[in-house]
Enzyme design. Structure first.
Site, PDB file in Angstrom:
ATOM      1  N   GLY A  12      -4.962  -3.228   5.788  1.00 35.15           N
ATOM      2  CA  GLY A  12      -4.187  -2.423   4.837  1.00 35.15           C
ATOM      3  C   GLY A  12      -2.417  -2.737   5.128  1.00 35.15           C
ATOM      4  O   GLY A  12      -2.399  -3.786   5.945  1.00 35.15           O
ATOM      5  N   ASP A  13      -1.803  -2.330   4.593  1.00 37.34           N
ATOM      6  CA  ASP A  13      -0.409  -2.179   4.771  1.00 37.34           C
ATOM      7  C   ASP A  13       0.351  -3.986   4.430  1.00 37.34           C
ATOM      8  O   ASP A  13       1.089  -4.330   4.789  1.00 37.34           O
ATOM      9  CB  ASP A  13       0.126  -2.041   6.107  1.00 37.34           C
ATOM     10  CG  ASP A  13      -0.205  -0.755   6.389  1.00 37.34           C
ATOM     11  OD1 ASP A  13      -0.196   0.097   5.596  1.00 37.34           O
ATOM     12  OD2 ASP A  13      -0.352  -0.464   7.470  1.00 37.34           O
ATOM     13  N   GLU A  14      -0.588  -4.580   3.441  1.00 39.30           N
ATOM     14  CA  GLU A  14      -0.154  -5.885   3.200  1.00 39.30           C
ATOM     15  C   GLU A  14       0.932  -6.083   2.165  1.00 39.30           C
ATOM     16  O   GLU A  14       1.222  -7.020   1.588  1.00 39.30           O
ATOM     17  CB  GLU A  14      -1.208  -6.705   2.468  1.00 39.30           C
ATOM     18  CG  GLU A  14      -2.613  -6.588   3.204  1.00 39.30           C
ATOM     19  CD  GLU A  14      -3.579  -5.480   3.213  1.00 39.30           C
ATOM     20  OE1 GLU A  14      -3.106  -4.464   2.660  1.00 39.30           O
ATOM     21  OE2 GLU A  14      -4.740  -5.504   3.843  1.00 39.30           O
ATOM     22  N   GLY A  15       1.531  -4.830   1.792  1.00 45.70           N
ATOM     23  CA  GLY A  15       2.466  -4.930   0.658  1.00 45.70           C
ATOM     24  C   GLY A  15       1.963  -4.852  -0.716  1.00 45.70           C
ATOM     25  O   GLY A  15       2.524  -4.980  -1.771  1.00 45.70           O
ATOM     26  N   LYS A  16       0.999  -4.135  -0.764  1.00 44.09           N
ATOM     27  CA  LYS A  16       0.307  -3.828  -2.342  1.00 44.09           C
ATOM     28  C   LYS A  16       1.066  -3.038  -3.179  1.00 44.09           C
ATOM     29  O   LYS A  16       0.835  -3.532  -4.484  1.00 44.09           O
ATOM     30  CB  LYS A  16      -1.102  -3.057  -2.006  1.00 44.09           C
ATOM     31  CG  LYS A  16      -2.193  -3.780  -1.268  1.00 44.09           C
ATOM     32  CD  LYS A  16      -3.737  -3.134  -0.992  1.00 44.09           C
ATOM     33  CE  LYS A  16      -3.359  -1.802  -0.066  1.00 44.09           C
ATOM     34  NZ  LYS A  16      -3.387  -2.412   1.365  1.00 44.09           N
ATOM     35  N   GLY A  17       1.626  -1.977  -2.629  1.00 39.81           N
ATOM     36  CA  GLY A  17       2.342  -1.497  -3.633  1.00 39.81           C
ATOM     37  C   GLY A  17       3.548  -2.047  -4.615  1.00 39.81           C
ATOM     38  O   GLY A  17       3.547  -1.953  -5.643  1.00 39.81           O
ATOM     39  N   GLY A  40      -0.377   4.174   1.984  1.00 43.92           N
ATOM     40  CA  GLY A  40       0.968   4.424   1.684  1.00 43.92           C
ATOM     41  C   GLY A  40       1.546   3.105   1.078  1.00 43.92           C
ATOM     42  O   GLY A  40       1.783   2.280   1.656  1.00 43.92           O
ATOM     43  N   HIS A  41       1.906   3.170  -0.323  1.00 43.43           N
ATOM     44  CA  HIS A  41       2.251   2.199  -1.093  1.00 43.43           C
ATOM     45  C   HIS A  41       3.765   2.094  -1.344  1.00 43.43           C
ATOM     46  O   HIS A  41       4.071   2.983  -2.052  1.00 43.43           O
ATOM     47  CB  HIS A  41       1.466   1.928  -2.334  1.00 43.43           C
ATOM     48  CG  HIS A  41      -0.101   1.610  -2.121  1.00 43.43           C
ATOM     49  ND1 HIS A  41      -0.889   1.615  -3.074  1.00 43.43           N
ATOM     50  CD2 HIS A  41      -0.701   1.434  -0.708  1.00 43.43           C
ATOM     51  CE1 HIS A  41      -2.225   1.263  -2.138  1.00 43.43           C
ATOM     52  NE2 HIS A  41      -1.926   1.281  -1.092  1.00 43.43           N
ATOM     53  N   GLN A 222      -5.875   0.762   1.449  1.00 43.13           N
ATOM     54  CA  GLN A 222      -6.498   0.141   2.629  1.00 43.13           C
ATOM     55  C   GLN A 222      -6.602  -1.479   2.405  1.00 43.13           C
ATOM     56  O   GLN A 222      -6.015  -2.180   1.597  1.00 43.13           O
ATOM     57  CB  GLN A 222      -7.907   0.777   3.244  1.00 43.13           C
ATOM     58  CG  GLN A 222      -7.736   2.206   3.457  1.00 43.13           C
ATOM     59  CD  GLN A 222      -7.367   3.190   2.633  1.00 43.13           C
ATOM     60  OE1 GLN A 222      -7.955   3.285   1.582  1.00 43.13           O
ATOM     61  NE2 GLN A 222      -6.300   3.798   2.481  1.00 43.13           N
ATOM     62  N   THR A 303       1.923   7.429   8.654  1.00 40.80           N
ATOM     63  CA  THR A 303       1.958   8.465   9.964  1.00 40.80           C
ATOM     64  C   THR A 303       3.335   7.871  10.618  1.00 40.80           C
ATOM     65  O   THR A 303       3.453   8.675  11.739  1.00 40.80           O
ATOM     66  CB  THR A 303       0.851   7.848  10.835  1.00 40.80           C
ATOM     67  OG1 THR A 303       0.686   6.332  10.816  1.00 40.80           O
ATOM     68  CG2 THR A 303      -0.555   8.446  10.150  1.00 40.80           C
ATOM     69  N   GLY A 304       4.074   7.094  10.465  1.00 38.99           N
ATOM     70  CA  GLY A 304       5.131   6.570  11.188  1.00 38.99           C
ATOM     71  C   GLY A 304       4.910   5.823  12.721  1.00 38.99           C
ATOM     72  O   GLY A 304       5.588   5.382  13.370  1.00 38.99           O
TER      73      GLY A 304
END
Ligand code: IMO
Ligand code: MG
Length: 426
Positions: A12-17, A40-41, A222, A303-304
């Site tokens: 997750g958080d690979e920069g999908k957005g 979170g995108h 994810q 979530t920070g």
């Protein structure tokens, strides 16, 4: 027939957005097929970063239709908040450009309370505490509440009330704080009226769009390694983040998929517990994570929480490519590696006297794996202004080519900075 799939190829958080946002410029429809507000995108619009959780990343592209598919679990309160945020950012999410599947399941306050209570125990895995696991559990247990019921607000509110009472019994048994069932029922009734206009049979919409030759982007949430079946169970999310999730989560035929793209960071990150063979601590970890001063530093966008960071894991990525039929990768955050003398890439794992070139399916085995690293010379030149592959420093080109060989996929997109246009398309 043309669906482009974008999957997270790591944790997750690979920069999908931002990749989805770029691909959306060539799509008629962007559809989310899995997950929910745990995602979170981040998208950069007009110099401002907007974080999308449930609404697909096509919402900032004029004329782009957005779909929340049946495979998603939906938090209605968060959705209404998000719609407002989108309006503030100068775009719009209306029943014209946003359709929500009638078969998507609803996240209840009680699911969030159960998630939070579980995270306080030994059994916690570091979830986003957004109720994901318990909403999907209700779905699998056949007691879930689907979005379609919102068309009858009273009935919906009453069903929410009754299910909340049952959840309260579970919370009470754990000595956890209960949810106000009556208030929840009333709030959900009110929200139903607001959300009902967005509901649709989204599988039918997508299949019709395919017939008419429309271009669809299926935006994963994810990542492959968090997939309920193929991830590092039990340290996973509760949905299918792999390729199969596209078919079940949207209701489209496999033949309609023409392109499978994976998003991967130029290094590794993970939030929450679970094995991560290439994890770093000390100075290099701080270097990769950043201080948190920038929105792109490695702190969870939902979530920070500070993210765990590590070297690029070609073993994990190779498995992700193989399991999903990924043919192209988008490599993000290459610029973060600028200035590091020597870069490490894990090419194989060593465990119990064996050498592995793919991820072991058992998390306990993975926990014991030691990565075997290959070292590559880094670069010092700023890459942020590069707009073609050949403009990149020779060592950065070598790093990218080496990853392609190791994981057996072409890297066709490279992000070299946080701005929308700081991207190389090969
Ligand atoms: P995007 O779409 C990174 C992780 C959580 C935890 C595990 C289970 O932004 O890439 P959950 O709340 O889903 O039950 O938590 O999965 N997780 C994510 N990590 N990016 C995400 O989404 C995530 N969604 C869930 O940290 O380890
Ligand atoms: Mg995220």
């Amino acid at each position: 027939m043309s669906i482009t799939v974008l999957l997270g190829a790591q944790w997750g958080d690979e920069g999908k957005g931002r990749i989805a946002d770029a691909l959306a410029s060539e799509a008629d429809i962007v559809a989310r097929f899995n997950g929910g507000p745990n995602a979170g995108h981040s998208i950069n619009v007009g110099g401002k970063t907007v974080k999308l959780h449930q609404v697909p990343s096509g919402v900032f592209r004029l004329g782009c239709q957005n779909i929340i598919g049946n495979g998603v679990v939906l938090n209605p309160a968060k959705l209404l908040e998000e719609i407002e945020q989108i309006n503030e950012a100068g775009a719009q999410a209306t029943p014209e450009n946003l359709r929500i599947s009638e078969n998507a399941h609803i996240i209840l306050q009680g699911h969030i309370a159960l998630d939070k209570a579980k995270e306080k125990t030994q059994g916690g895995i570091g979830t986003t505490q957004t109720g994901i696991g318990f909403a999907y559990a209700d779905k699998a247990y056949r007691v879930g509440i689907r979005a379609g019921m919102m068309r009858d607000a009273e009935k919906f509110g009453d069903t929410v009330y009754k299910r909340t009472l049952e959840i309260n019994a579970q919370l009470a048994a754990q000595n956890a704080e209960q949810v106000d069932a009556e208030m929840t029922g009333a709030i959900y009734t009110a929200m139903a009226t607001q959300i009902a206009p967005y509901l649709a049979d989204t599988s039918a919409i997508l299949r019709d769009a395919l017939k008419r030759g429309k271009r669809i982007l299926a935006e994963g949430a994810q990542g492959v390694l968090l997939d309920i079946d193929h991830g590092t169970y039990p340290f996973v999310t509760s949905s299918s983040a792999t390729i199969g999730g596209v078919m079940t989560g949207l209701g489209v035929p496999p033949q309609s998929i023409s392109r499978v793209m994976g998003a991967a960071k130029a290094f590794s990150t993970r939030v929450g517990k679970g094995p991560m063979p290439t994890e770093l601590d000390g100075e290099m970890a701080l270097r990769l994570r950043g201080t948190g001063a920038n929105p792109w530093d490695e702190y969870g966008s939902t979530t920070g929480r500070p993210r765990r960071v590590g070297w690029l894991d070609a073993v994990a990525l190779r498995t992700a490519v193989a399991v999903n039929g990924i043919t192209e990768l988008a490599l993000t955050k290459l610029d973060i590696l600028t200035g590091i003398d020597t870069l490490n890439i894990a090419t194989r794992y060593q465990v119990d006297g064996r050498s592995l070139d793919e991820l072991p399916s058992d998390s306990e085995v993975l926990e014991r794996c030691t990565p075997i690293y290959e070292q590559m010379a880094g670069w010092t030149e700023d890459v942020q202004n590069c707009r073609s592959f050949t403009e990149l420093p020779a060592n950065a080109q070598n790093y990218i080519r080496r990853i392609e060989t190791l994981v057996k996929a072409r890297i066709t997109v490279i992000s070299v900075g946080p701005e929308r246009e700081q991207m190389i398309v090969r």
